[in-house]
Design an enzyme around this catalytic site. Structure first.
Site, PDB file in Angstrom:
ATOM      1  N   ASN A 219       0.730  -1.143   0.056  1.00 51.19           N
ATOM      2  CA  ASN A 219       0.110   0.163  -0.106  1.00 51.19           C
ATOM      3  C   ASN A 219       0.881   1.222  -0.131  1.00 51.19           C
ATOM      4  O   ASN A 219       2.156   1.208   0.208  1.00 51.19           O
ATOM      5  CB  ASN A 219      -0.932  -0.006   1.152  1.00 51.19           C
ATOM      6  CG  ASN A 219      -0.113  -0.025   2.569  1.00 51.19           C
ATOM      7  OD1 ASN A 219       0.558   0.740   2.772  1.00 51.19           O
ATOM      8  ND2 ASN A 219      -0.229  -1.438   3.182  1.00 51.19           N
ATOM      9  N   ASP A 315      -3.385  -9.906  12.980  1.00 54.27           N
ATOM     10  CA  ASP A 315      -3.481  -8.572  13.177  1.00 54.27           C
ATOM     11  C   ASP A 315      -2.632  -8.187  14.377  1.00 54.27           C
ATOM     12  O   ASP A 315      -2.896  -8.593  15.456  1.00 54.27           O
ATOM     13  CB  ASP A 315      -5.303  -8.386  13.617  1.00 54.27           C
ATOM     14  CG  ASP A 315      -5.395  -6.764  13.745  1.00 54.27           C
ATOM     15  OD1 ASP A 315      -4.788  -6.185  14.327  1.00 54.27           O
ATOM     16  OD2 ASP A 315      -6.555  -6.504  13.183  1.00 54.27           O
ATOM     17  N   PHE A 333      -4.250   3.377  14.482  1.00 55.49           N
ATOM     18  CA  PHE A 333      -4.670   4.368  13.570  1.00 55.49           C
ATOM     19  C   PHE A 333      -5.604   3.884  12.677  1.00 55.49           C
ATOM     20  O   PHE A 333      -5.659   2.369  12.303  1.00 55.49           O
ATOM     21  CB  PHE A 333      -3.520   4.857  12.595  1.00 55.49           C
ATOM     22  CG  PHE A 333      -2.575   5.849  13.310  1.00 55.49           C
ATOM     23  CD1 PHE A 333      -1.989   5.846  14.542  1.00 55.49           C
ATOM     24  CD2 PHE A 333      -2.503   7.232  12.552  1.00 55.49           C
ATOM     25  CE1 PHE A 333      -1.293   6.859  14.906  1.00 55.49           C
ATOM     26  CE2 PHE A 333      -1.779   8.334  13.278  1.00 55.49           C
ATOM     27  CZ  PHE A 333      -1.139   8.058  14.303  1.00 55.49           C
TER      28      PHE A 333
HETATM   29  N1  CTP Z   1      -3.213  -3.283  11.956  1.00 50.09           N
HETATM   30  C1  CTP Z   1      -2.576  -4.187  12.469  1.00 50.09           C
HETATM   31  N2  CTP Z   1      -2.221  -5.549  12.051  1.00 50.09           N
HETATM   32  C2  CTP Z   1      -3.223  -5.718  10.731  1.00 50.09           C
HETATM   33  C3  CTP Z   1      -4.061  -4.554  10.534  1.00 50.09           C
HETATM   34  C4  CTP Z   1      -4.118  -3.557  10.899  1.00 50.09           C
HETATM   35  O1  CTP Z   1      -1.803  -4.077  13.675  1.00 50.09           O
HETATM   36  N3  CTP Z   1      -3.177  -6.909  10.223  1.00 50.09           N
HETATM   37  C5  CTP Z   1      -3.480  -2.079  12.855  1.00 50.09           C
HETATM   38  C6  CTP Z   1      -2.973  -0.833  12.017  1.00 50.09           C
HETATM   39  O2  CTP Z   1      -1.544  -0.650  12.491  1.00 50.09           O
HETATM   40  C7  CTP Z   1      -3.980   0.247  12.626  1.00 50.09           C
HETATM   41  C8  CTP Z   1      -5.319  -0.494  13.177  1.00 50.09           C
HETATM   42  O3  CTP Z   1      -4.832  -1.945  12.974  1.00 50.09           O
HETATM   43  O4  CTP Z   1      -3.463   0.744  14.055  1.00 50.09           O
HETATM   44  C9  CTP Z   1      -6.348  -0.469  11.952  1.00 50.09           C
HETATM   45  O5  CTP Z   1      -5.827  -0.556  10.701  1.00 50.09           O
HETATM   46  P1  CTP Z   1      -6.658  -0.500   9.333  1.00 50.09           P
HETATM   47  O6  CTP Z   1      -5.809  -0.836   8.328  1.00 50.09           O
HETATM   48  O7  CTP Z   1      -7.519   0.699   9.333  1.00 50.09           O
HETATM   49  O8  CTP Z   1      -7.752  -1.568   9.778  1.00 50.09           O
HETATM   50  P2  CTP Z   1      -8.061  -2.905   9.448  1.00 50.09           P
HETATM   51  O9  CTP Z   1      -7.863  -3.485  10.850  1.00 50.09           O
HETATM   52  O10 CTP Z   1      -6.992  -3.643   8.458  1.00 50.09           O
HETATM   53  O11 CTP Z   1      -9.509  -3.178   8.491  1.00 50.09           O
HETATM   54  P3  CTP Z   1     -10.031  -2.682   7.335  1.00 50.09           P
HETATM   55  O12 CTP Z   1      -8.943  -3.268   6.494  1.00 50.09           O
HETATM   56  O13 CTP Z   1     -11.226  -3.698   7.005  1.00 50.09           O
HETATM   57  O14 CTP Z   1     -10.522  -1.312   7.048  1.00 50.09           O
END
Ligand code: CTP
Length: 416
Positions: A219, A315, A333
């Site tokens: 990304n 996650d 975030f």
């Molecule tokens: N995050 C994480 N590990 C992941 C995905 C996300 O630690 N595999 C953390 C990011 O660093 C951020 C938060 O979760 O602090 C939210 O990340 P975001 O990408 O906005 O959300 P997602 O949980 O990935 O959900 P979606 O993609 O469905 O919006």
């Protein structure tokens, strides 16, 4: 010169401050800054560049600071050498006043050709810079790039004001008001020890999930916001570890950086460093999926399947919330395109975070990679603070102010 009651700027009382004065017509205004800080009870030591001495004499600053003024790198022998190292060590903050385009350029490139630039290079204490110059010089691409570089390394900028300039033009470039400058120093000094003795871990940047040695899923995150959070945490006294995905940006100085590539590597590094962490900030844009198969040799397009089979990545932040050290405060975030606050609040609750910072992202714009940001911080079931659009370092400072207000001061984990 200053009619404030002595109680003003009370957080400066008993502090040691180093002030570097550069050459420019606003050098005379620096005298008021020094005088105000001394009246507030600070022990102020002034370094002047050679150019500064053409505008104001060292005697002025000596009288106002009640300390010797330092002007020369070589003139006073070992006594000065010892004194300047001692001063740089014991100072609470270093203020560069009337910073010219020339001094900014030197600082951005690590040039140490006079006492002022040498001392800035040698300090690990917070550095505040108040520039003053002609509008065209301020707006020049080189100056803006130098300011951005210094900002990203964790130096604080006191924005120049607009008005009539000595060159006859009207525009931005006037040295900020003395009171604004002294208030900024006071704020930095007050915050400087807020996180003393605490370990902060921050994830930053993207992750890459390889299909084969030449292709990956990722990304547009650059790590800029995570690095700004790290610089600010360090400025407040924390011991900072950044777990950082691939990025071209240079991380702030004085933080411990662990480089990773994939989400699983980020997870492993975070878990390894988690013991003793008092505050965890998940600013990384972690890839949620990885290819189910990794081909160690490049896949020829003739042989490639047209459908990609993916697996979920761990996650990271949710796992931190499950295994966190007692009292650890967790900040997420959220990168969102629509219904930002609703999605962010769902993540806050689902991942059991203490607060979440909502960013807007968009193709070709939004928070990813930009030098400024506009965020909303959410906590609990209805806690909310919308922060105005500002540079990422300024937004990071406001987010840390919110974290400090939300975080109970009790429950510091025992450091291992
Ligand atoms: N995050 C994480 N590990 C992941 C995905 C996300 O630690 N595999 C953390 C990011 O660093 C951020 C938060 O979760 O602090 C939210 O990340 P975001 O990408 O906005 O959300 P997602 O949980 O990935 O959900 P979606 O993609 O469905 O919006």
């Amino acid at each position: 010169m200053n009619d404030r009651p002595p109680a003003a700027h009370k957080d400066l009382a008993g502090r040691t401050l180093l002030v570097g004065v550069c050459g420019g017509i606003a050098a005379y205004k620096c005298a008021e800054v020094v005088s105000t800080m001394r009246q507030a009870g600070a022990d102020v030591h002034v370094i002047m560049t050679e150019a500064a001495q053409r505008f104001v004499t060292p005697l002025t600053f000596q009288a106002l600071s009640n300390n010797d003024v330092h002007t020369d790198m070589f003139g006073t022998g070992t006594a000065w050498e010892i004194a300047h190292i001692g001063l740089v060590r014991k100072t609470d903050a270093f203020l560069v006043l009337n910073a010219t385009a020339n001094t900014l350029a030197k600082l951005a490139h690590g040039i140490a050709d006079n006492l002022l630039t040498t001392c800035v290079l040698a300090t690990r204490k917070p550095v505040l810079i108040a520039p003053a110059m002609n509008t065209q010089m301020l707006e020049a691409a080189a100056t803006q790039e130098n300011i951005r570089t210094l900002h990203e390394r964790g130096m604080f900028f006191i924005e120049p004001g607009a008005g009539f300039l000595a060159c006859g033009e009207v525009g931005q470039g006037r040295l900020a008001d003395p009171d604004t400058i002294v208030s900024a120093v006071e704020q930095v000094v007050r915050r400087a020890h807020e996180l003393d003795g605490l370990r902060v871990m921050i994830t930053a940047g993207p992750t890459r999930e390889f299909l084969d040695p030449s292709r990956f899923l990722s990304n547009p995150s650059t790590g800029r916001m995570g690095f700004a959070m790290a610089a600010e945490a360090h400025a407040r006294g924390a011991e900072v570890t950044v777990i950082c995905g691939p990025t071209e940006l240079r991380p702030p100085a004085s933080v411990h950086v662990v480089r990773v590539t994939t989400a699983r590597e980020m997870q492993a590094a975070v878990m390894e460093h988690l013991p003793g962490t008092a505050i965890f900030v998940g600013a990384a844009a972690v890839a949620d999926f990885r290819p189910a198969q990794f081909a160690p040799s490049k896949v020829r397009k003739a042989d490639a399947a047209s459908t990609l089979v993916l697996e979920r990545n761990p996650d990271v932040i949710a796992q931190v919330a499950e295994r966190k050290p007692p009292g650890c405060f967790i900040v997420g975030f959220a990168a969102e395109t629509d219904d930002a606050e609703q999605h962010a609040r769902e993540k806050l609750l689902a991942k059991k975070l203490d607060c979440i910072v909502t960013n807007r992202i968009a193709i070709g714009g939004g928070a990813f990679g930009a030098s400024d940001n506009e965020v909303v911080v959410l906590w609990g079931t209805d806690g909310r603070e919308a922060l105005p659009r500002a540079s990422k370092p300024a937004v990071a400072a406001a987010i840390w102010d919110r974290i400090m207000a939300l975080r109970p001061s009790r429950g510091r984990p025992v450091t291992t």
